[in-house]
Scaffold this motif. Structure first.
Motif, mmCIF file in Angstrom:
data_model
loop_
_atom_site.group_PDB
_atom_site.id
_atom_site.type_symbol
_atom_site.label_atom_id
_atom_site.label_comp_id
_atom_site.label_asym_id
_atom_site.label_seq_id
_atom_site.Cartn_x
_atom_site.Cartn_y
_atom_site.Cartn_z
ATOM 1 N N HIS A 16 -5.652 2.791 1.098
ATOM 2 C CA HIS A 16 -4.587 1.787 1.258
ATOM 3 C C HIS A 16 -4.972 0.487 0.542
ATOM 4 C CE1 HIS A 16 -1.774 3.844 3.917
ATOM 5 N NE2 HIS A 16 -2.817 4.333 4.559
ATOM 6 N N ASN A 57 -4.630 0.932 -3.113
ATOM 7 C CA ASN A 57 -3.210 0.912 -3.483
ATOM 8 C C ASN A 57 -2.700 -0.512 -3.652
ATOM 9 O OD1 ASN A 57 -2.782 3.654 -3.688
ATOM 10 N ND2 ASN A 57 -1.872 3.864 -1.659
ATOM 11 N N ILE A 84 1.241 -1.584 -11.365
ATOM 12 C CA ILE A 84 2.668 -1.259 -11.529
ATOM 13 C C ILE A 84 3.481 -2.521 -11.786
ATOM 14 C CG2 ILE A 84 4.727 -0.433 -10.286
ATOM 15 C CD1 ILE A 84 2.769 1.585 -8.866
ATOM 16 N N GLU A 94 -9.020 6.631 4.466
ATOM 17 C CA GLU A 94 -7.598 6.268 4.422
ATOM 18 C C GLU A 94 -7.415 4.758 4.308
ATOM 19 O OE1 GLU A 94 -4.720 8.117 4.144
ATOM 20 O OE2 GLU A 94 -6.204 9.671 3.710
ATOM 21 N N ARG A 105 -3.298 -0.373 -7.578
ATOM 22 C CA ARG A 105 -2.079 0.342 -7.960
ATOM 23 C C ARG A 105 -0.859 -0.575 -7.992
ATOM 24 N NH1 ARG A 105 2.090 3.161 -5.614
ATOM 25 N NH2 ARG A 105 2.785 4.989 -6.799
ATOM 26 N N ALA A 106 -0.632 -1.333 -6.928
ATOM 27 C CA ALA A 106 0.546 -2.205 -6.879
ATOM 28 C C ALA A 106 0.474 -3.266 -7.978
ATOM 29 C CB ALA A 106 0.675 -2.866 -5.508
ATOM 30 N N SER A 152 0.828 -1.209 0.000
ATOM 31 C CA SER A 152 0.000 0.000 0.000
ATOM 32 C C SER A 152 0.863 1.261 0.000
ATOM 33 C CB SER A 152 -0.953 0.016 1.197
ATOM 34 O OG SER A 152 -0.245 0.266 2.404
ATOM 35 N N GLU A 153 2.147 1.108 0.320
ATOM 36 C CA GLU A 153 3.057 2.262 0.330
ATOM 37 C C GLU A 153 3.505 2.578 -1.094
ATOM 38 O OE1 GLU A 153 6.155 1.239 3.087
ATOM 39 O OE2 GLU A 153 4.750 1.184 4.776
ATOM 40 N N ASP A 154 3.604 3.853 -1.411
ATOM 41 C CA ASP A 154 3.845 4.311 -2.782
ATOM 42 C C ASP A 154 5.056 3.673 -3.447
ATOM 43 O OD1 ASP A 154 1.615 5.907 -2.732
ATOM 44 O OD2 ASP A 154 2.698 7.788 -2.436
ATOM 45 N N ARG A 155 6.171 3.561 -2.758
ATOM 46 C CA ARG A 155 7.407 3.066 -3.373
ATOM 47 C C ARG A 155 7.527 1.540 -3.361
ATOM 48 N NH1 ARG A 155 9.277 5.273 -7.009
ATOM 49 N NH2 ARG A 155 11.167 4.081 -6.768
#
Length: 192
Positions: free
Chosen positions: A98, A101, A109, A94, A105-106, A56-59
């Motif tokens: 998460h 993400n 990517i 929030e 998102r993950a 869930s963290e962007d990087r």
């Protein structure tokens, strides 16, 4: 042969790790729980590398890809995901972001980055784990169902692109129904 599995510390991801290891795959496993990853590393019969990440963290998806990119990966299993139970307007925003993400998102990517490498090599496989929820609307799990619909539609579109290109790279979709995993605890729901 080497496989990367996200969400590998429990449920479907853990079972996939066991199965693929029995087939002879070396593994790169990721999940949030370092201790569980290390236990799996010791227990599985093939070479296992672990990297604890919260997708869930962007990087985090980029960190996972960087960890794997020079290791001749043959199979990516995008399994990490979870749900949140409740009415759409009452679920904490929030927490929901998460979840999106991780679920969207993950996966997006990692699919894109590994697919580029696989296409360049004209070999490789991606398995995106969605859910039967990806074909339905889901009151009280609305964002989860919508996120799995994204996984279904994205994977089907990529499949068609690869088919049209006559690529040796494959992308597949796993859409299980309710399974007795940690999903229920994390989502705050119980299925019969």
């Amino acid at each position: 042969m080497r496989a990367v599995i996200t969400g590998a510390t429990s449920g479907i991801g853990k079972e996939m790790a066991v199965y693929l290891s029995q087939l002879g795959y070396d593994l790169i496993l990721t999940g949030r729980n370092q201790k569980q990853l290390e236990q799996m590393q010791k227990a599985l019969p093939t070479r296992v590398e672990v990297i604890a990440l919260d997708l869930s963290e962007d990087r985090a998806p980029f960190q996972l890809y960087d960890f794997c990119k020079d290791k001749q990966v043959d199979l990516l299993v995008n399994n990490a995901g979870y749900g949140l139970f409740g009415t759409f307007d009452q679920i904490d925003l929030e927490d929901e972001l998460h979840m999106l993400n991780v679920n969207i998102r993950a996966l997006h990517i990692l699919t894109k980055l590994f697919l580029r490498d696989f296409k360049e090599q004209n070999r490789g496989r991606i398995l995106n784990v969605a859910s039967s929820a990806g074909f339905l609307s889901g009151p009280l799990l609305s964002s989860y169902y919508a996120s799995k619909n994204y996984v279904v539609r994205l994977t089907l579109a990529i499949y068609e692109e690869l088919r049209r290109a006559h690529s040796k790279v494959t992308v597949s979709l796993l859409c299980p129904g309710p399974v007795d995993t940690n999903f229920n605890n994390r989502a705050g729901v119980q299925f019969s």
